[in-house]
Design a protein around this motif. Sequence first.
Motif, mmCIF file in Angstrom:
data_model
loop_
_atom_site.group_PDB
_atom_site.id
_atom_site.type_symbol
_atom_site.label_atom_id
_atom_site.label_comp_id
_atom_site.label_asym_id
_atom_site.label_seq_id
_atom_site.Cartn_x
_atom_site.Cartn_y
_atom_site.Cartn_z
ATOM 1 N N ALA A 438 0.667 -1.029 -0.099
ATOM 2 C CA ALA A 438 0.278 -0.097 0.012
ATOM 3 C C ALA A 438 0.684 1.120 0.073
ATOM 4 C CB ALA A 438 -0.817 0.000 0.967
ATOM 5 N N THR A 439 1.972 1.237 0.905
ATOM 6 C CA THR A 439 2.737 2.460 0.788
ATOM 7 C C THR A 439 3.532 2.613 -0.422
ATOM 8 O OG1 THR A 439 3.105 1.726 3.232
ATOM 9 C CG2 THR A 439 4.385 3.565 2.532
ATOM 10 N N TRP A 440 4.167 1.485 -1.015
ATOM 11 C CA TRP A 440 4.557 1.445 -2.168
ATOM 12 C C TRP A 440 3.924 2.279 -3.275
ATOM 13 C CZ3 TRP A 440 4.652 0.163 -7.250
ATOM 14 C CH2 TRP A 440 5.973 0.124 -7.926
ATOM 15 N N ASP A 441 2.521 1.412 -3.255
ATOM 16 C CA ASP A 441 1.660 2.136 -4.414
ATOM 17 C C ASP A 441 1.407 3.675 -4.103
ATOM 18 O OD1 ASP A 441 1.275 -0.293 -5.460
ATOM 19 O OD2 ASP A 441 -0.608 -0.779 -4.406
ATOM 20 N N GLU A 442 1.327 3.976 -2.869
ATOM 21 C CA GLU A 442 0.899 5.457 -2.595
ATOM 22 C C GLU A 442 2.212 6.149 -2.973
ATOM 23 O OE1 GLU A 442 0.073 6.203 1.327
ATOM 24 O OE2 GLU A 442 -0.341 8.484 1.177
ATOM 25 N N PHE A 443 3.438 5.750 -2.763
ATOM 26 C CA PHE A 443 4.566 6.545 -3.106
ATOM 27 C C PHE A 443 4.513 6.487 -4.853
ATOM 28 C CE2 PHE A 443 8.901 7.188 -3.778
ATOM 29 C CZ PHE A 443 9.350 7.990 -2.726
ATOM 30 N N ASP A 444 4.447 5.384 -5.476
ATOM 31 C CA ASP A 444 4.305 5.307 -6.828
ATOM 32 C C ASP A 444 3.564 6.316 -7.368
ATOM 33 O OD1 ASP A 444 5.125 4.285 -9.250
ATOM 34 O OD2 ASP A 444 3.247 3.030 -9.420
ATOM 35 N N HIS A 445 2.313 6.413 -6.647
ATOM 36 C CA HIS A 445 1.184 7.318 -7.378
ATOM 37 C C HIS A 445 1.911 8.805 -7.258
ATOM 38 C CE1 HIS A 445 -2.853 8.123 -8.221
ATOM 39 N NE2 HIS A 445 -2.984 9.025 -7.189
ATOM 40 N N LEU A 446 2.555 8.943 -6.028
ATOM 41 C CA LEU A 446 2.925 10.455 -5.944
ATOM 42 C C LEU A 446 4.106 10.611 -6.949
ATOM 43 C CD1 LEU A 446 2.757 11.069 -1.972
ATOM 44 C CD2 LEU A 446 1.426 12.116 -3.687
ATOM 45 N N VAL A 447 4.810 9.647 -7.202
ATOM 46 C CA VAL A 447 6.073 9.706 -8.297
ATOM 47 C C VAL A 447 5.478 10.110 -9.667
ATOM 48 C CG1 VAL A 447 7.920 8.450 -9.510
ATOM 49 C CG2 VAL A 447 7.664 8.368 -7.008
ATOM 50 N N GLY A 448 4.264 9.442 -9.730
ATOM 51 C CA GLY A 448 3.579 9.899 -11.008
ATOM 52 C C GLY A 448 3.208 11.406 -10.947
ATOM 53 N N LYS A 449 2.648 11.733 -10.022
ATOM 54 C CA LYS A 449 2.285 13.136 -10.040
ATOM 55 C C LYS A 449 3.235 14.354 -9.977
ATOM 56 C CE LYS A 449 -2.265 12.238 -7.643
ATOM 57 N NZ LYS A 449 -3.220 12.584 -6.706
ATOM 58 N N PHE A 450 4.585 13.879 -9.206
ATOM 59 C CA PHE A 450 5.767 14.340 -9.191
ATOM 60 C C PHE A 450 6.175 14.375 -10.732
ATOM 61 C CE2 PHE A 450 10.241 14.823 -9.521
ATOM 62 C CZ PHE A 450 10.505 15.946 -8.850
ATOM 63 N N GLU A 451 5.981 13.814 -11.383
ATOM 64 C CA GLU A 451 6.570 13.715 -13.017
ATOM 65 C C GLU A 451 5.596 14.623 -13.832
ATOM 66 O OE1 GLU A 451 6.689 9.693 -14.458
ATOM 67 O OE2 GLU A 451 8.636 9.419 -13.481
ATOM 68 N N THR A 452 4.485 14.724 -13.372
ATOM 69 C CA THR A 452 3.482 15.727 -13.887
ATOM 70 C C THR A 452 3.698 17.134 -13.374
ATOM 71 O OG1 THR A 452 1.531 14.010 -13.689
ATOM 72 C CG2 THR A 452 0.861 16.423 -13.896
ATOM 73 N N ALA A 453 4.160 17.341 -12.376
ATOM 74 C CA ALA A 453 4.422 18.658 -11.808
ATOM 75 C C ALA A 453 5.736 19.184 -12.467
ATOM 76 C CB ALA A 453 4.614 18.698 -10.389
ATOM 77 N N SER A 454 6.635 18.040 -12.765
ATOM 78 C CA SER A 454 8.162 18.380 -13.245
ATOM 79 C C SER A 454 7.645 18.810 -14.667
ATOM 80 C CB SER A 454 8.814 17.152 -13.083
ATOM 81 O OG SER A 454 9.673 17.145 -14.127
ATOM 82 N N SER A 455 6.811 17.952 -15.227
ATOM 83 C CA SER A 455 6.456 18.197 -16.841
ATOM 84 C C SER A 455 5.847 19.639 -16.974
ATOM 85 C CB SER A 455 5.537 17.317 -17.376
ATOM 86 O OG SER A 455 5.036 17.709 -18.599
#
Lengths: 531, 723
Positions: A438-455
């Motif tokens: 669950a934690t990994w998924d949440e982290f992974d989810h945020l990494v995806g959002k980070f990539e969006t913000a980075s973009s």
Amino acid sequence: MIRATTGGVLRNYRYNLMNSYINQNKVMNTLLTQRNFNSYAEDPASAAKAFRLRKSRMTVQSQYNICSDTYHKFQSAFNSLESVSLMVDNDTGTASKTLKGMTLDMLNDPTGDARTQLTEALDQVSEAIVQCMNQKYGDNFIFAGADGHNVPFEVREMEDGTKKLYYRNVPVDAAEPKLKKNNDNTEVLLNGDYLRADTTLVKASDVPEITPLEKDADGDPISVVAVDEEARNVYYIKQGATGKTEEDLIQELGFTGPTAADLTDAEKEALEAEKAKYIRTSEFRNPLEDNKSIYYDPNDLVSKDTYDATYDGLMKDENGDLYSVTFNGDTCYIAKDSADATISDVTISQADYDTACSDAKKLEYLMDEKLYLDIGLGFQEKDGELIASSAFDAALIGINFFGYGVDKDGDPKNIYSLVQKMKEIAQSVPDGEDWDKATWDEFDHLVGKFETASSEFHTQFTNMDAGTTKLETNVDLLKENYYNLQEQYAELEDIEPVEVINNLLWAQYAYNAALKVGNSVLSQSLMDYLS
Amino acid sequence: MGSIGTFDGFTTARLGIYAAQHGLNVTGNNISNLNTIGYTRQRIDQVSWKTGGNDMYRSPYDVHMGSGAMVTSVNQIRDPYLDIQYRTVSSKVGYTDTWLSGIKNITQTLDEVGKGDASNTNDKGDGILYAQLLEIQRMLMQLHNNPDKANDTLVRKSAETLCQLFNTYAGKLETERKDLDKQFTEELSSVNEILTSIRDLNDSIRKAEICGDNALELRDERNLKIDALSQYMHIKVEYTMEDVGAGKQVEKLTISLGNANPDADVHTDETVLIDGIYGAQFRIKQVPKENPNYDPNQPFSPTNLMYLDENDQPCKLADAAMVNDPHYTMEVTNLVDSKNVLPKNHNEINAGRPITLADNDLYGSFQAMRELLTEKGEFATQADVDADPNATIKRGFPYYQMSLDLLARQFAQVYNELNQGVLLDEEGNELQSLTGTIEELESYGVKLNQAEGTAGGFGDGYYVKDGIFVGTSVHDPCDLNKAQISVDDTVDEAIAKIRDKVDPNFGKNPDGSEASDADKLASLKDFMSQHGVNSNNVDTEKITLPGPIEVGGPLFSNGNYGDDVENITASNISVSHSWSIGDVKVIPKFKVLFDGDVEDTTQNTNIDHMISKIEEALVYNPQDLDPDALSTKLFKGSFNDMFNDMGTTLGGDERIHTTNLNTHYSQAVDIDTRRDGVSGVDLNDEAMNIMMYQKAYSAACRMMTAIDEALDRLINNTGLAGL
């Protein structure tokens, strides 16, 4: 003329000689001043035009200075953003030193060997990014929008130890909380607090009615355990239920007893048959005596399994009572999204809501803030308001690059806040332990959002670069314009030396000739021939 | 055959010699006066003389012959038509020359072509005031780019320079106008002297004529005076014969104004100035001195009267000092002779009374000076147009002074308005209230003054707004329970207010007697402190000001000693006192974001307005300066365009007058040359006359010799035959 008299000839001569002299003087002045005209009267149209051109040139000069200054400010901004870019997401450099690289490293570090170090590095890099965004150009902070005199970004440590990023005193994650609304658009209130929009409500009518339970001093339901059962099921006692002892049952059956040992076999059989109608529990409670089995009518007990199946997904207060709200006229209970969800997760106080709304409004305002400059695009007002297209907006809004507010999931869109959240998640996993899914998924989810913000950051960076290019072009244009204007008024004002020198020579020639004429104009008369 | 006198021939020869001698003398006189200005060529009038009358019994065979030449008079050769032409064009030359001279004086101040340094280049010509108007823009742009105190000071310094330039230009124009006014007075004396001279010359010529003398030299002098007069005004010169009794008639010269007024119904433009030995004088109409501070909307009082006396004190009409009419209205006095006696036909000339001339009755340098001193162009009022239909297109000193005043006033008004307003919230709505410390409030441009040295004697440390003490957030400011204690109140006045509104026993001892002054002051300060007005906590405590919250203040005023924005002109425009001491600064913006929670220290929307105003096309309405002005639009354009337009108008006027002057002067030279062709002395002519009279003289002498020889024969050698 009938007579040409001496006086008349002299007057004419003087008049013409003076004209010749005036003309020569005029041309001489033109040559000396190097100007085609030295007063409005000499050439009113050209003089007026020349002034207008000079005015334009002076204005262009000011515009050039401002444009050039702004260009350099944008260049500084570009340099800062480039540094930030290298720290956020670098395609060409050392990926592991970027935020993106580090988050990926953390994702791919199942054993968590380097998670702590990476978390700290993540924190440091994000702090460095904030420092970059607080760069100054001259006396003003570059990314402060229209508040160049104050530091735009500030990291504040909250009471719970978390860090929050503020942009010009406004939390960057501020967003208007979405509220649960009735069909008539009124907020759903719980003890004066608003219910969040994503709160799941369960109609009270859809929940099986359960009699209130007896509770102990702590407010916990009093439970009893059934004996003579392998499962040893746990039951809660309904309010008012008292349970019965064996003696009570004997008494109810009308046997003389008073104990089972005193009964006849028939009576014993009847007693056992009666007991079978009850649930025998091992617990006792006042005012019943201890160490006695208590027989409860099954209707007076609620199986814990049944109870949990009915109420566990609903929010309860500290007394274990269900929170109930009125939603579209119905009494509803509040469903729990997770096991550890509390009422504060689904409600927001009016004061907090107002603050959040105000902060969100501030962010919206700041995002749309303009800092118009006159760089030669017209700079005109209409009805007291500046026409936006006639000016250049030089405001560099830090959160425009860095992101602000929250997304539909309620997660921050700001890079720093995302990193902080990821950091918190990473820190929640004990050092050296593997991610739970669950934690990994949440982290992974945020990494995806980070990539969006980075973009988004890169998009805004590119946009700003386009603005820099526009300024650069404009600087060149203004420079060219400046020289053009100078050339134009020079054409109007400045003499053509060949022409003026020629005119002067001609005027001198004419004047000299006039002087020669003067020498002989009265040289001879009949008087000179009298003898 | 009639008898022949023996010595008749001698007489004839002698007359011939006399005539030739006269001829030579006149020729000599002509040659002598070759360079005498105004001298008119003379010639002798000689006739063939015959003695005796007709014999009653004259024989038809009798032969009468002339007895020689007789010089009857010496005359001038003059063409009156050329004189009329010359004097007509002379008045035009005088008119245009004076106009041009006046325009050039204005040009010296307002024409900035080729003047001033050029920014960032080595050439010149950006103008002075013109460039300074742009300098303000440059400084505002700099302030906009970096809104700090240093740049605010630069804007103020730039504005101070601009004001000084306005003052200097206005001062120079006023000096030039005053010089012209002085010149006008002097020229008025000159004209009157000329009129007196002509009158006296008429008297002398008349007396000479009665005695049989043509008084040619006096006529030359008179002609010169008339020529001079013609430069000042258009005149009509008439010569008539006057019967002086006993059948004797002498020439009478009459000079009247030359019907210059285009209005055919006006006849004052034919006023007689000289009638023979009687002459008039010009004078400026005298009017009672008006009180500029008189307010017609207020009742009459010793300080509100329409006129001023000799000591510049308000007074009634009867006591008013008399001054020159500001419109320079001219009057022509009664005609009198040198002994100040009116002519017998006094009532027939100029209706027997002094004449007040209409505005356009004069034409010439005199009128040009009047127009330069009075014409307002587009600022003309109905009264001006009634007096002169062309008043709106004639532009003298007042026009350019008023244009400069209007520019200065417009500039001041625009920036004063922009720098004053109420605070707005982030959405542009009027701010309902604002809370902050004194320092914070002042940073928004709220003007709070320290109550230093106030009339109330409260001492320093208190802050006041609009004259009322400012309270803290505990109570509404400026309230003090409605007592409204003002900074101008004395302690007793403040206490009286409190007694009236709050506590009737305030400032009294328990027994109801008045407390001592010290106790009253202490009580007053306590009272103020209780109501949030405290001199000790203003730096830290927050004050809540209720809306509307006015901020800013005028940047320009009509003098540096105050902030009065009324009647700003180019001569008095100044950086306001508050701006100069820092109480007022350029307001960069009026918005306060989210009650001050969000700062925008480098936002300058108001400076945007200020910058854009430099380029904005504004209407310059003459009525803003003079409510009676007919025109409502002098010009539409930016400040610089307005100043440029003044220069262009000036250049256009100068150009027109230069062209006219060249034309008229050329005509004048031409006519004068033609006049010289008739009246001037020419050496060839005179050489011919010398030869002619010399030969005549010789011939007459030879005649005498011949007669002498003949008589000698007759007397001494006749009848000697046989002796």
